[in-house]
Write a protein that holds these residues in place. Structure first.
Motif, PDB file in Angstrom:
ATOM      1  N   UNK A   1      -6.501  -8.613   6.161  1.00  0.00           N
ATOM      2  CA  UNK A   1      -5.312  -8.153   7.363  1.00  0.00           C
ATOM      3  C   UNK A   1      -5.910  -7.312   8.359  1.00  0.00           C
ATOM      4  N   UNK A   2      -6.828  -6.292   8.033  1.00  0.00           N
ATOM      5  CA  UNK A   2      -7.460  -5.657   8.872  1.00  0.00           C
ATOM      6  C   UNK A   2      -8.538  -6.395   9.630  1.00  0.00           C
ATOM      7  N   UNK A   3      -9.039  -7.293   9.036  1.00  0.00           N
ATOM      8  CA  UNK A   3     -10.139  -8.292   9.728  1.00  0.00           C
ATOM      9  C   UNK A   3      -9.337  -9.274  10.839  1.00  0.00           C
ATOM     10  N   UNK A   4      -8.149  -9.537  10.556  1.00  0.00           N
ATOM     11  CA  UNK A   4      -7.362 -10.537  11.449  1.00  0.00           C
ATOM     12  C   UNK A   4      -7.269  -9.557  12.684  1.00  0.00           C
ATOM     13  N   UNK A   5      -6.541  -8.294  12.491  1.00  0.00           N
ATOM     14  CA  UNK A   5      -6.129  -7.190  13.406  1.00  0.00           C
ATOM     15  C   UNK A   5      -7.402  -7.117  14.413  1.00  0.00           C
ATOM     16  N   UNK A   6      -8.560  -7.040  13.654  1.00  0.00           N
ATOM     17  CA  UNK A   6      -9.813  -6.629  14.767  1.00  0.00           C
ATOM     18  C   UNK A   6     -10.185  -7.880  15.429  1.00  0.00           C
TER      19      UNK A   6
END
Length: 226
Positions: A55-60
């Protein structure tokens, strides 16, 4: 227990973590929990953490690629990470499924949680990046994914140093450092390059954005570090 009850219980044990971001669901499962690598993953990383990393990687990545609207992105509703007893590469992405090698996790010497995090940022980039309708070369595709890993702060110590490498499209860390150089010349370069790759690919994209051919840019890059 009845067979269907056993099967349901087994599924419950395997599918333990799910996270959402931007209307996308991220799932993480360990299909190799009976192996040494799977057990190390469970102990050092964990499904809940891995799911959150997706999830965090996608937002980044959406930010790095300037894909602020879902309309700018691939139509992906869910991404699944599977820890599997497979050899070869540390991980690979196929569509919206990322497979992480349990043997790689088990044999990695060092901070395996940080390493897995970096690997997942790389693979999530593959999920979201454009590939020029299949026309872009593999070295550039891998380089963009490692550029994401680099900018997220997860470049491992074994990467080559900036300026090293034989070709701009050598891939992975070599190309990542070169793209970082290009991005310093024009902030947002990689986002613009990725956007152009939605419908096709040409090496001329570099000249269109930066005013120099990719070969000239590579020569300038190498000269900077000599």
């Amino acid at each position: 227990m009845k067979p269907h009850v056993v099967a349901a219980a087994s599924l419950l044990l395997i599918a333990l973590a799910a996270t959402t971001a931007g209307a996308v669901t991220f799932n993480a499962t360990d299909a190799a929990s009976g192996t040494a690598g799977g057990q190390r993953f469970d102990q050092a990383v964990g499904l809940a953490y891995a799911s959150q990393v997706l999830s965090n990687a996608s937002t980044f990545i959406w930010s790095a690629f300037n894909q602020t609207s879902p309309a700018d992105r691939k139509p992906v509703d869910a991404v699944t990470l599977v820890v599997a007893d497979v050899g070869g590469a540390p991980a690979f992405a196929s569509g919206d499924v990322i497979t992480l090698s349990a043997p790689y996790v088990g044999n990695y010497s060092g901070d395996v949680k940080t390493e897995v995090t970096g690997v997942l940022y790389h693979e999530m980039a593959h999920v979201w990046q454009w590939d020029g309708q299949g026309q872009a070369n593999g070295g550039l595709i891998e380089g963009i994914a490692d550029f994401v890993r680099l900018k997220a702060g997860y470049a491992p110590g074994h990467w080559v140093k900036p300026g090293q490498g034989d070709r701009w499209d050598q891939g992975y860390d070599v190309t990542a450092w070169f793209l970082d150089y290009c991005d310093l010349l024009r902030p947002g370069f990689v986002a613009q390059l990725n956007a152009k790759m939605k419908d096709g690919y040409s090496d001329d994209f570099f000249a269109q954005i930066l005013g120099k051919s990719v070969q000239q840019l590579w020569q300038d890059y190498k000269a900077k570090y000599e």
